[in-house]
Scaffold this motif. Sequence first.
Motif, PDB file in Angstrom:
ATOM      1  N   GLY A  17      73.686  76.613  14.218  1.00 47.72           N
ATOM      2  CA  GLY A  17      74.728  76.178  15.128  1.00 47.72           C
ATOM      3  C   GLY A  17      75.987  75.750  14.396  1.00 47.72           C
ATOM      4  N   ASP A  18      76.309  74.467  14.509  1.00 46.17           N
ATOM      5  CA  ASP A  18      77.591  73.999  13.982  1.00 46.17           C
ATOM      6  C   ASP A  18      77.484  73.504  12.543  1.00 46.17           C
ATOM      7  OD1 ASP A  18      76.012  71.841  14.360  1.00 46.17           O
ATOM      8  OD2 ASP A  18      77.521  70.623  15.385  1.00 46.17           O
ATOM      9  N   SER A  19      76.334  73.763  11.892  1.00 48.13           N
ATOM     10  CA  SER A  19      76.235  73.200  10.547  1.00 48.13           C
ATOM     11  C   SER A  19      75.521  74.145   9.583  1.00 48.13           C
ATOM     12  CB  SER A  19      75.478  71.872  10.593  1.00 48.13           C
ATOM     13  OG  SER A  19      74.114  72.119  10.810  1.00 48.13           O
ATOM     14  N   VAL A  20      75.725  73.861   8.288  1.00 49.28           N
ATOM     15  CA  VAL A  20      75.048  74.604   7.237  1.00 49.28           C
ATOM     16  C   VAL A  20      74.320  73.593   6.353  1.00 49.28           C
ATOM     17  CG1 VAL A  20      75.346  76.054   5.201  1.00 49.28           C
ATOM     18  CG2 VAL A  20      76.728  76.470   7.234  1.00 49.28           C
ATOM     19  N   ALA A  21      73.057  73.867   6.077  1.00 45.08           N
ATOM     20  CA  ALA A  21      72.303  73.011   5.160  1.00 45.08           C
ATOM     21  C   ALA A  21      71.988  73.830   3.908  1.00 45.08           C
ATOM     22  CB  ALA A  21      71.005  72.556   5.817  1.00 45.08           C
ATOM     23  N   ALA A  22      72.034  73.173   2.758  1.00 43.15           N
ATOM     24  CA  ALA A  22      71.815  73.935   1.524  1.00 43.15           C
ATOM     25  C   ALA A  22      71.031  73.106   0.534  1.00 43.15           C
ATOM     26  CB  ALA A  22      73.151  74.332   0.916  1.00 43.15           C
ATOM     27  N   GLU A  23      70.246  73.787  -0.275  1.00 38.49           N
ATOM     28  CA  GLU A  23      69.464  73.082  -1.287  1.00 38.49           C
ATOM     29  C   GLU A  23      69.359  73.927  -2.540  1.00 38.49           C
ATOM     30  OE1 GLU A  23      65.853  71.403   0.095  1.00 38.49           O
ATOM     31  OE2 GLU A  23      65.230  70.770  -1.915  1.00 38.49           O
ATOM     32  N   ARG A  24      69.277  73.246  -3.662  1.00 38.11           N
ATOM     33  CA  ARG A  24      69.162  73.942  -4.915  1.00 38.11           C
ATOM     34  C   ARG A  24      68.288  73.104  -5.848  1.00 38.11           C
ATOM     35  NH1 ARG A  24      74.429  72.898  -8.414  1.00 38.11           N
ATOM     36  NH2 ARG A  24      73.349  71.059  -9.151  1.00 38.11           N
ATOM     37  N   GLY A  25      67.709  73.737  -6.857  1.00 40.71           N
ATOM     38  CA  GLY A  25      66.950  72.984  -7.848  1.00 40.71           C
ATOM     39  C   GLY A  25      65.449  72.987  -7.602  1.00 40.71           C
ATOM     40  N   TYR A  26      64.970  74.010  -6.891  1.00 38.10           N
ATOM     41  CA  TYR A  26      63.528  74.101  -6.641  1.00 38.10           C
ATOM     42  C   TYR A  26      62.725  74.204  -7.935  1.00 38.10           C
ATOM     43  CZ  TYR A  26      64.588  74.980  -1.731  1.00 38.10           C
ATOM     44  OH  TYR A  26      65.027  74.866  -0.455  1.00 38.10           O
ATOM     45  N   LEU A  27      63.382  74.705  -8.957  1.00 39.62           N
ATOM     46  CA  LEU A  27      62.667  74.919 -10.219  1.00 39.62           C
ATOM     47  C   LEU A  27      62.226  73.621 -10.876  1.00 39.62           C
ATOM     48  CD1 LEU A  27      64.426  77.829 -12.083  1.00 39.62           C
ATOM     49  CD2 LEU A  27      62.094  77.733 -11.212  1.00 39.62           C
ATOM     50  N   ARG A  28      62.836  72.510 -10.467  1.00 41.06           N
ATOM     51  CA  ARG A  28      62.463  71.255 -11.104  1.00 41.06           C
ATOM     52  C   ARG A  28      60.996  70.926 -10.833  1.00 41.06           C
ATOM     53  NH1 ARG A  28      62.271  65.512 -10.387  1.00 41.06           N
ATOM     54  NH2 ARG A  28      63.246  64.542 -12.195  1.00 41.06           N
ATOM     55  N   GLU A  29      60.634  70.979  -9.567  1.00 39.43           N
ATOM     56  CA  GLU A  29      59.248  70.674  -9.234  1.00 39.43           C
ATOM     57  C   GLU A  29      58.322  71.751  -9.797  1.00 39.43           C
ATOM     58  OE1 GLU A  29      57.923  68.106  -8.357  1.00 39.43           O
ATOM     59  OE2 GLU A  29      56.036  68.518  -7.358  1.00 39.43           O
ATOM     60  N   PHE A  30      58.813  73.000  -9.799  1.00 40.81           N
ATOM     61  CA  PHE A  30      58.024  74.063 -10.419  1.00 40.81           C
ATOM     62  C   PHE A  30      57.743  73.709 -11.883  1.00 40.81           C
ATOM     63  CE2 PHE A  30      58.019  77.857 -13.102  1.00 40.81           C
ATOM     64  CZ  PHE A  30      56.918  78.519 -12.571  1.00 40.81           C
ATOM     65  N   GLY A  31      58.789  73.283 -12.563  1.00 39.01           N
ATOM     66  CA  GLY A  31      58.647  72.919 -13.979  1.00 39.01           C
ATOM     67  C   GLY A  31      57.673  71.770 -14.156  1.00 39.01           C
ATOM     68  N   ASN A  32      57.786  70.792 -13.265  1.00 34.26           N
ATOM     69  CA  ASN A  32      56.907  69.630 -13.349  1.00 34.26           C
ATOM     70  C   ASN A  32      55.447  70.053 -13.199  1.00 34.26           C
ATOM     71  OD1 ASN A  32      56.383  66.867 -13.526  1.00 34.26           O
ATOM     72  ND2 ASN A  32      56.231  66.721 -11.300  1.00 34.26           N
ATOM     73  N   ILE A  33      55.193  70.915 -12.220  1.00 28.53           N
ATOM     74  CA  ILE A  33      53.818  71.377 -12.000  1.00 28.53           C
ATOM     75  C   ILE A  33      53.354  72.224 -13.176  1.00 28.53           C
ATOM     76  CG2 ILE A  33      52.431  72.896 -10.552  1.00 28.53           C
ATOM     77  CD1 ILE A  33      54.122  71.885  -8.169  1.00 28.53           C
ATOM     78  N   LEU A  34      54.251  73.102 -13.623  1.00 27.15           N
ATOM     79  CA  LEU A  34      53.906  73.951 -14.771  1.00 27.15           C
ATOM     80  C   LEU A  34      53.555  73.086 -15.978  1.00 27.15           C
ATOM     81  CD1 LEU A  34      53.774  76.794 -15.979  1.00 27.15           C
ATOM     82  CD2 LEU A  34      56.161  76.538 -16.640  1.00 27.15           C
ATOM     83  N   PHE A  35      54.371  72.064 -16.203  1.00 29.27           N
ATOM     84  CA  PHE A  35      54.101  71.194 -17.347  1.00 29.27           C
ATOM     85  C   PHE A  35      52.717  70.579 -17.259  1.00 29.27           C
ATOM     86  CE2 PHE A  35      53.712  66.914 -18.980  1.00 29.27           C
ATOM     87  CZ  PHE A  35      53.937  67.142 -20.318  1.00 29.27           C
ATOM     88  N   HIS A  36      52.417  69.968 -16.113  1.00 30.69           N
ATOM     89  CA  HIS A  36      51.147  69.258 -16.026  1.00 30.69           C
ATOM     90  C   HIS A  36      49.946  70.200 -16.077  1.00 30.69           C
ATOM     91  CE1 HIS A  36      53.806  65.961 -14.904  1.00 30.69           C
ATOM     92  NE2 HIS A  36      52.827  65.168 -15.310  1.00 30.69           N
ATOM     93  N   LEU A  37      50.084  71.360 -15.398  1.00 30.60           N
ATOM     94  CA  LEU A  37      48.961  72.302 -15.448  1.00 30.60           C
ATOM     95  C   LEU A  37      48.763  72.831 -16.861  1.00 30.60           C
ATOM     96  CD1 LEU A  37      49.198  74.395 -12.173  1.00 30.60           C
ATOM     97  CD2 LEU A  37      47.649  72.534 -12.743  1.00 30.60           C
TER      98      LEU A  37
END
Lengths: 306, 513
Positions: free
Chosen positions: B146-166
Amino acid sequence: MSAYTSLPMVLSAVIYLLAMVAHAAEWAAARKPETVPVRELVGAGGPVVLAPEEPAEHRVRLFGRIGVALTAVGAIAHIAGVVLRGVAADRLPWGNMYEFVTSSLAFAVVFYLVLVWRRGWTWLGLPVTLLLSVGQGLAVTVFYVAIAPLVPALHSVWFIIHIVAAAVSAAAFNVAAIAAILYLIRTRAEARGTVAGYLARLPKASALDDFSFRVHRFAFPLWTFTILAGAVWADYAWGRFWGWDPKETWSLVTWVVYAAYLHARVTAGWKGVRAAWLAILGVITFWFNFVGVNLLTVGLHSYAGI
Amino acid sequence: MALLRLFWVQLTSMRTALLLLLALALVAIPGSLLPQRPVAPIRVSDWKEANPAVADLYEALGLFDVYGSPWFAAVYLLLTVSLIGCIVPRIAVYLRSVRQPPARTPKRLDRLPASATGTTTLSADAALGGAEEWLRSKRFRVRRDGDSVAAERGYLREFGNILFHLSFALMLVGVAWNTMLHYKGEVVIVEGQAFSNNLTQYDDFTAGAAFRPANLQPFTIWVDSFIAKFETGDVQRGAARVFEANVRIAHGAGEPEQAMIEVNHPLVVDGTQVHLIGHGYAPVVTVTDPNGDVAFSGPVVFLPQDGNFTSLGVIKAPDARPNYLGFEGFFLPTAIVDEQGPRSVFPDALAPELFVNVWTGPPRDETGRPESVYSLTKDGLEQMRTPEGNVVTFRIAPGQAIDLPDGSSLSFDDWRRWTKLQVSDEPGLWLVITSVGLAVAGMLLSLYIRPRRLWVRVVEGPDGPRVEAGGLDRADSSTGLDEDVTGLAAAAGVLDATEQHCDAAVVDEEEDA
Ligand code: HEM
């Protein structure tokens, strides 16, 4: 030749000490209550006169500048000392504790001067010069050894990588710990509402915390890499990548404490003050690894012992 | 059941992870301060003798083998379980969040840590279109409703965190696997002699629980020469400078190949590493019995006792007749005799000499029982004496021979060096290395990727469309949020945005993760 290389080192220790005195004077001058001139202005009542530059403020600036200038001069002597040592030994100057400490502090002073130059962070002056004068002082008195070639176990590319990474992370961890200590002091002052004098010159507590984290964020992966390079080197030299040698153990202890620091930053009840304490604990374990382990325990690391 | 659940929730909480990490650091310390049996068994017994008051207590607590003790294992096992229990649910959450579009635009953008408003020169539609394009160019993931746009970036951070711990957990698996299957053996070889990779040839051998002798790679190594050089200058005089073993190696069907083994340069044979870990001296001697028969001839390994290679050893001539002959003594590479007695003053063989006592007695029966080559069993033997009754001891240099009172003789023909080689195989190493590499990559992503959310909305105002933009960082320590928010507003056609920076509104999202 040996004597020529240690001369600039001794000189730098002395100059850092003077720089520290200048910063101490800066701090002391800044402690004069800032309210004094304000009262005078209010009391003046009559026509508005331009307040002359406060003598206290002027003195503070002057001492601060002297401190930074001295540190810069000290750094020149210091770096010259490290380079000369390398030239005289005809190898990279990282073969024993003396060389390690002096090189690592050289990285720290360069890092500090860059921060002063690019961001004007003279507030780091007092703690950094304290670290430098104590560190260089110990290096030239207690740790000093004459130049000698490396023992065969140290002839390796991995040795160079390992030690450079260790020296740079040492510098970063120390600066980060200084920021953590200042954070603790400033937080207390903010909570009590007694932010004055030198403390007023520090960035806000949250900014200090942030700076400390950024430096840790740089140092931690590098430290991880240091340990890994060390493990690879150990595998070449001794046929095992991990053997619970005291130095290995303590680098792991340090690593784990910093991992705890990173976790603390995202844990309710631990972020902030407790995390800062963990950063300090981290740097203590780091120092213990270089001083305590060398002096108290016996291990395979050839420069265990001075 | 509820209790179990509570326990699990506790165990996998961040606070527990933190305390377990600190506990791990703490329990690792005693092992660095006390001697450890797997590394230095002799120092452990020395220490226990020197501190009898606490020795038994420490022993019971496992303080002489900290890294093999149950309580050390308990801490790291708990940590591993906690790590897996903590990370696995996050994977599910992460996968869901990656598949979902960015979160809806909140009602009030001015409550966000950074926000900006202003009138736009564009139509509402063009403003949102411009914002969307700008966000995509900055690699944001975009959602328009509608009248707005939502945006997000940086999904790789949590990916990295999970990758690190695994990967970290995987590394522990690799270490455990390696510990099960590895082996490590030590063997002493005199210059000119050879060694075949075979259990019976090792002087010392350790292996993991799952090791089988068939795992030994077949190969043979000849040590042709060993070169050692020492510092002769004043500083660190006698320190080691060069060690090189020149060898030939035969494996598989091919001809033997030349190779060199140095301290930091192990030889790798079909995945098995051969390290140079020690060296010493072996005098070459010939023992002739009173009948004139050669009772023994060849190099004898002497074991270094100090940094100057004062070396202790025995020469046995069990075949000497009519009596058994045994020699016990020192090989001194640079010998002097002073008030401290005979000793070596430099590690290199500048003035080698042999100092020996002679033991003799009736011939021994072949018992078949193995006997150490480094010590002399003295039952039934006595020291040889001169006709005057003095104990026979003598010093002798290479090239010399000594005639003994009983008519036998010992000749010190020459000396050679021996090397101690360590043969080891670490079959789990590749897994450890791979997982460590992945862990470091994950750590860097997790530490340096900065997740950010931005929103923009266009509302109809009295004087045309108004743009509201706002943003939020999902992890602290990001810079440039204000710039992004004004950039977004500008992309939506706002020329002079009113910015607002709101410290108090920092929304802490990490807690609910
Ligand atoms: C052997 C145990 C562990 C080690 C060595 C370890 C190490 C680390 C390190 C080095 C980081 C910072 C780098 C990064 O973000 O990737 C980190 C972050 C993190 N760890 Fe662990 N960890 C361990 C166990 C755990 C456990 C048990 C949990 C769950 C309770 C956990 C949850 C997290 C979370 C959520 C983060 C991300 C923090 C953030 O968002 O910045 N870790 N860990």
